[in-house]
Design an enzyme around this catalytic site. Structure first.
Site, PDB file in Angstrom:
ATOM      1  N   GLU A 164      -4.875  -2.538   4.639  1.00 18.97           N
ATOM      2  CA  GLU A 164      -4.362  -3.268   5.837  1.00 18.97           C
ATOM      3  C   GLU A 164      -5.510  -3.974   6.698  1.00 18.97           C
ATOM      4  O   GLU A 164      -5.357  -4.595   7.498  1.00 18.97           O
ATOM      5  CB  GLU A 164      -4.033  -2.147   6.865  1.00 18.97           C
ATOM      6  CG  GLU A 164      -2.710  -1.311   6.476  1.00 18.97           C
ATOM      7  CD  GLU A 164      -2.797  -0.205   5.655  1.00 18.97           C
ATOM      8  OE1 GLU A 164      -3.788  -0.191   4.920  1.00 18.97           O
ATOM      9  OE2 GLU A 164      -1.860   0.534   5.563  1.00 18.97           O
TER      10      GLU A 164
ATOM     11  N   TRP B  64      -3.964   5.762  -5.358  1.00 15.22           N
ATOM     12  CA  TRP B  64      -3.104   6.859  -4.386  1.00 15.22           C
ATOM     13  C   TRP B  64      -2.169   7.520  -5.219  1.00 15.22           C
ATOM     14  O   TRP B  64      -1.478   6.923  -6.156  1.00 15.22           O
ATOM     15  CB  TRP B  64      -2.183   6.172  -3.304  1.00 15.22           C
ATOM     16  CG  TRP B  64      -3.084   5.507  -2.321  1.00 15.22           C
ATOM     17  CD1 TRP B  64      -3.476   4.154  -2.046  1.00 15.22           C
ATOM     18  CD2 TRP B  64      -3.917   6.288  -1.213  1.00 15.22           C
ATOM     19  NE1 TRP B  64      -4.139   4.028  -0.890  1.00 15.22           N
ATOM     20  CE2 TRP B  64      -4.264   5.329  -0.487  1.00 15.22           C
ATOM     21  CE3 TRP B  64      -4.166   7.671  -0.949  1.00 15.22           C
ATOM     22  CZ2 TRP B  64      -5.274   5.609   0.641  1.00 15.22           C
ATOM     23  CZ3 TRP B  64      -4.752   7.930   0.060  1.00 15.22           C
ATOM     24  CH2 TRP B  64      -5.433   6.959   0.828  1.00 15.22           C
TER      25      TRP B  64
ATOM     26  N   THR C  34       0.940  -0.986  -0.061  1.00 17.53           N
ATOM     27  CA  THR C  34      -0.117  -0.128  -0.035  1.00 17.53           C
ATOM     28  C   THR C  34       0.844   1.284   0.010  1.00 17.53           C
ATOM     29  O   THR C  34       1.995   1.300   0.702  1.00 17.53           O
ATOM     30  CB  THR C  34      -0.930  -0.056   1.169  1.00 17.53           C
ATOM     31  OG1 THR C  34      -1.495   1.399   1.329  1.00 17.53           O
ATOM     32  CG2 THR C  34      -0.339  -0.115   2.542  1.00 17.53           C
TER      33      THR C  34
ATOM     34  N   LYS D  45      -6.140  10.856  -3.492  1.00 17.20           N
ATOM     35  CA  LYS D  45      -6.560   9.545  -4.206  1.00 17.20           C
ATOM     36  C   LYS D  45      -7.359  10.136  -5.478  1.00 17.20           C
ATOM     37  O   LYS D  45      -8.491  10.728  -5.635  1.00 17.20           O
ATOM     38  CB  LYS D  45      -7.683   8.996  -3.421  1.00 17.20           C
ATOM     39  CG  LYS D  45      -7.888   7.572  -3.448  1.00 17.20           C
ATOM     40  CD  LYS D  45      -8.116   6.568  -2.177  1.00 17.20           C
ATOM     41  CE  LYS D  45      -7.960   5.019  -2.377  1.00 17.20           C
ATOM     42  NZ  LYS D  45      -8.690   4.398  -1.643  1.00 17.20           N
TER      43      LYS D  45
HETATM   44  P1  AMP Z   1      -6.478   1.672   0.356  1.00 15.68           P
HETATM   45  O1  AMP Z   1      -5.779   1.202   1.370  1.00 15.68           O
HETATM   46  O2  AMP Z   1      -5.856   1.975  -0.951  1.00 15.68           O
HETATM   47  O3  AMP Z   1      -7.697   0.858  -0.125  1.00 15.68           O
HETATM   48  O4  AMP Z   1      -6.762   3.179   1.023  1.00 15.68           O
HETATM   49  C1  AMP Z   1      -7.628   3.193   2.198  1.00 15.68           C
HETATM   50  C2  AMP Z   1      -8.094   4.753   2.420  1.00 15.68           C
HETATM   51  O5  AMP Z   1      -9.079   5.216   1.525  1.00 15.68           O
HETATM   52  C3  AMP Z   1      -8.841   4.698   3.724  1.00 15.68           C
HETATM   53  O6  AMP Z   1      -7.679   4.933   4.889  1.00 15.68           O
HETATM   54  C4  AMP Z   1      -9.535   6.129   3.517  1.00 15.68           C
HETATM   55  O7  AMP Z   1      -8.665   7.253   3.660  1.00 15.68           O
HETATM   56  C5  AMP Z   1      -9.945   6.119   1.883  1.00 15.68           C
HETATM   57  N1  AMP Z   1     -11.433   5.397   1.973  1.00 15.68           N
HETATM   58  C6  AMP Z   1     -11.533   4.007   1.657  1.00 15.68           C
HETATM   59  N2  AMP Z   1     -12.695   4.037   1.522  1.00 15.68           N
HETATM   60  C7  AMP Z   1     -13.480   5.128   1.808  1.00 15.68           C
HETATM   61  C8  AMP Z   1     -14.741   5.620   1.989  1.00 15.68           C
HETATM   62  N3  AMP Z   1     -15.803   5.006   1.728  1.00 15.68           N
HETATM   63  N4  AMP Z   1     -14.942   6.949   2.190  1.00 15.68           N
HETATM   64  C9  AMP Z   1     -13.915   7.884   2.494  1.00 15.68           C
HETATM   65  N5  AMP Z   1     -12.510   7.393   2.185  1.00 15.68           N
HETATM   66  C10 AMP Z   1     -12.394   6.033   2.062  1.00 15.68           C
END
Ligand code: AMP
Length: 544
Positions: free
Chosen positions: A330, A444, A185, A439
């Site tokens: 995670e 990312w 990640t 994002k």
């Molecule tokens: P990832 O590990 O790439 O899936 O990213 C995780 C991060 O995406 C989380 O810590 C949040 O900051 C953001 N995220 C995931 N789902 C949502 C959601 N439904 N609303 C707002 N932020 C989200």
């Protein structure tokens, strides 16, 4: 005194064996990289997964070895996952959208021994192969006739690789805590970090995901995961789908509104999952063509906040229930899902929408709390907001090779880096992102990396990158620059300097020049202040 129940380890390949035995002819439909739509089923996938395990075993791959996949959602990719896991090796998903340098870093950090890849990525693999000394074999997920003519050493077509192997090859035997999957990640600061899933965590997470008040998966469902398998396990669908015996519809490389809509309709898909950007494109397509999706019952939206207008459009216009979900790599990745509790189900639809905009409530298996700067837990009143911490059997307890240890505390809580409120009924709302990465379209973008490169420009004194709202991509990077005294540089100069040093889609959509960038007491850039100042900034690319 110990219980007297059987010790039946929770192993991922038991899922595909179960599906083969109990739902053997349930279809797995793929839009292939080669083009045609190809139909398989769970019985065939299970047989071919064992062939993959046998082929890897012949190659000398052992328990704990990392086998990378850089591939779209296809039946072959699923076979490869189960085959790798069933041998006790570790499937390691590589995200092809990363910049080649990052992929090289990640593959070498993971010490990948084999790389399975789709022909789509042949050029990319050709470019990075010389820098991957540990990779002994490159397996292109195709047949000999479609093997790309690329300058890749030790290249073999998947169908050749598994030819002549035993479709009843015995799975290896090992403990359920054995590592099963690895996904890096970039959500944290610094280098990407590896999240190492175990067989047990993957099986438990799939059970959690399938529950009625999570994704509500059933044998009667036809599921189309748009979310790629290289994004945090495709939100469990490659495990929870076969677990319940649902039909799987895999979109391969074509993720545009037209192609997705065609599969949703012709394969009578009832449930699907993706990031908001994908749904924006689909909704625009439906609007333009006047098409509807009569079979579709539920759509899971996560990865970024689902905008209210999107939820409203799905529910009111197309009669499709939205499940807004939050999670992270995670967390395997599901953390919360926005299904309706009784008091919300009794509300008017407008009021229900308020709840659907929240990120949802925790299923069994996810513990959540919010804490203040002093680490003390804050009230669950829907008002207090603090750093969101989580615990559970499918939540990471460390990163691969012990990096990023500060995210984990002594009581086993993982700091998500998100800032949230939790209300008295347990609905959680993300109010902010503690970290500063952007994002864009579900992917990312590391602000630090762009800043570090930008300050390499001879005229640049300091640089900060923030995310600015974008109608299509949720967010796009805006580069804020302080020039060195007496120096000049234009927007084009700076962007030209970045070209070739970062991935194209990381390229800031605009550059603004300021006299000063605000700093915190410890010398860090105050991104919050910049976001406030440029919050309403309209990017030149944002025109509808
Ligand atoms: P990832 O590990 O790439 O899936 O990213 C995780 C991060 O995406 C989380 O810590 C949040 O900051 C953001 N995220 C995931 N789902 C949502 C959601 N439904 N609303 C707002 N932020 C989200």
């Amino acid at each position: 005194m110990l219980g007297l129940m059987q010790d039946w380890p929770l192993l991922v390949h038991k899922i595909i064996d179960h599906a083969a035995l109990n739902h053997g002819d349930r279809e797995v439909v793929t839009r292939t990289v080669e083009g045609p739509i190809v139909r398989s089923n769970y019985a065939a996938i299970a047989r071919r997964a064992r062939k993959v395990a046998h082929a890897l075993d012949r190659l000398g791959i052992k328990l704990g070895d990392r086998v990378a996949t850089m591939a779209w959602n296809t039946a072959r990719h699923i076979e490869a996952w189960y085959g790798i896991a069933g041998l006790g090796a570790i499937y390691h998903t590589l995200n092809p959208r990363l910049f080649p340098d990052q992929i090289v870093y990640i593959a070498n950090h993971a010490e990948d021994k084999v790389l399975f890849f789709d022909a789509t990525f042949a050029k990319l693999v050709e470019e990075i192969a010389p820098r991957l000394p540990g990779v002994e074999l490159f397996v292109c997920l195709t047949d000999a006739a479609h093997l790309p003519k690329a300058n890749i050493p030790n290249l073999v077509a998947y169908e050749e690789f598994i030819a002549g192997t035993d479709e009843s090859f015995a799975w290896a035997e090992f403990d359920e805590h054995t590592a099963c999957g690895l996904c890096y990640t970039s959500g944290t600061t610094g280098n990407p970090k590896g999240v190492l899933y175990s067989h047990r965590s993957n099986v438990l997470h799939a059970l959690i995901a399938a529950q009625a008040d999570a994704m509500a998966l059933r044998a009667c469902d036809a599921i189309l995961p748009v979310v790629p398998m290289f994004h945090a396990n495709a939100w469990a669908i490659a495990f929870s789908g076969p677990m319940v015996g649902a039909k799987l519809v895999l979109p391969g490389p074509k993720l545009d509104g037209d192609s997705i809509c065609e599969l949703l309709t012709t394969e009578r898909v009832t449930m699907t999952a993706a990031v908001p950007t994908v749904w924006l494109a689909l909704l625009q397509y439906l609007e333009k063509t006047g098409k509807t999706l009569p079979d579709m019952k539920r759509v899971v939206i996560g990865g970024s906040a689902a905008p209210r207008a999107m939820i409203e459009a799905f529910e009111k216009k197309y009669g499709i229930t939205v499940i807004h979900a939050w999670g992270m790599t995670e967390m395997s990745p599901l953390g919360t899902l926005g299904t309706l509790k009784p008091h919300v189900e009794a509300m008017e639809h407008e009021r229900q929408l308020d709840y659907k905009c929240k990120q949802g409530h925790a299923p069994f298996g996810v513990e959540m709390k919010i804490v203040g700067d002093d680490e003390a837990e804050l009230p669950r009143d829907g008002k207090a907001f603090g750093r969101l911490k989580v615990r559970g059997p499918a939540v990471a307890k460390a990163y691969f090779r012990g990096e990023g240890a500060s995210a984990f505390d002594a009581e086993g809580w993982f700091d998500t880096g998100d800032v949230a409120t939790i209300d008295a009924e347990g609905y959680m709302t993300i109010t902010d992102r503690a970290k500063d990465v952007i994002k864009s379209g579900g992917e990312w973008i590391s602000t630090i990396e762009i800043e570090n490169i930008a300050v390499g420009h001879p005229s640049v004194a300091e640089a900060a990158v923030i995310g600015v709202a974008h109608p299509k991509w949720d967010e796009r990077p805006l580069l804020i620059v302080v020039l060195k005294p007496g120096q000049t540089a234009s927007r084009e100069d700076i962007l030209g300097y970045l070209t070739g040093k970062i991935a194209k889609w990381w390229m800031p959509d605009d550059v603004v020049f300021v006299d000063e960038i605000p700093h915190t007491a410890t010398g860090k850039i105050q991104k919050m202040t910049l976001r406030e100042r440029f919050g309403a900034y309209r990017l030149p690319t944002a025109a509808a």
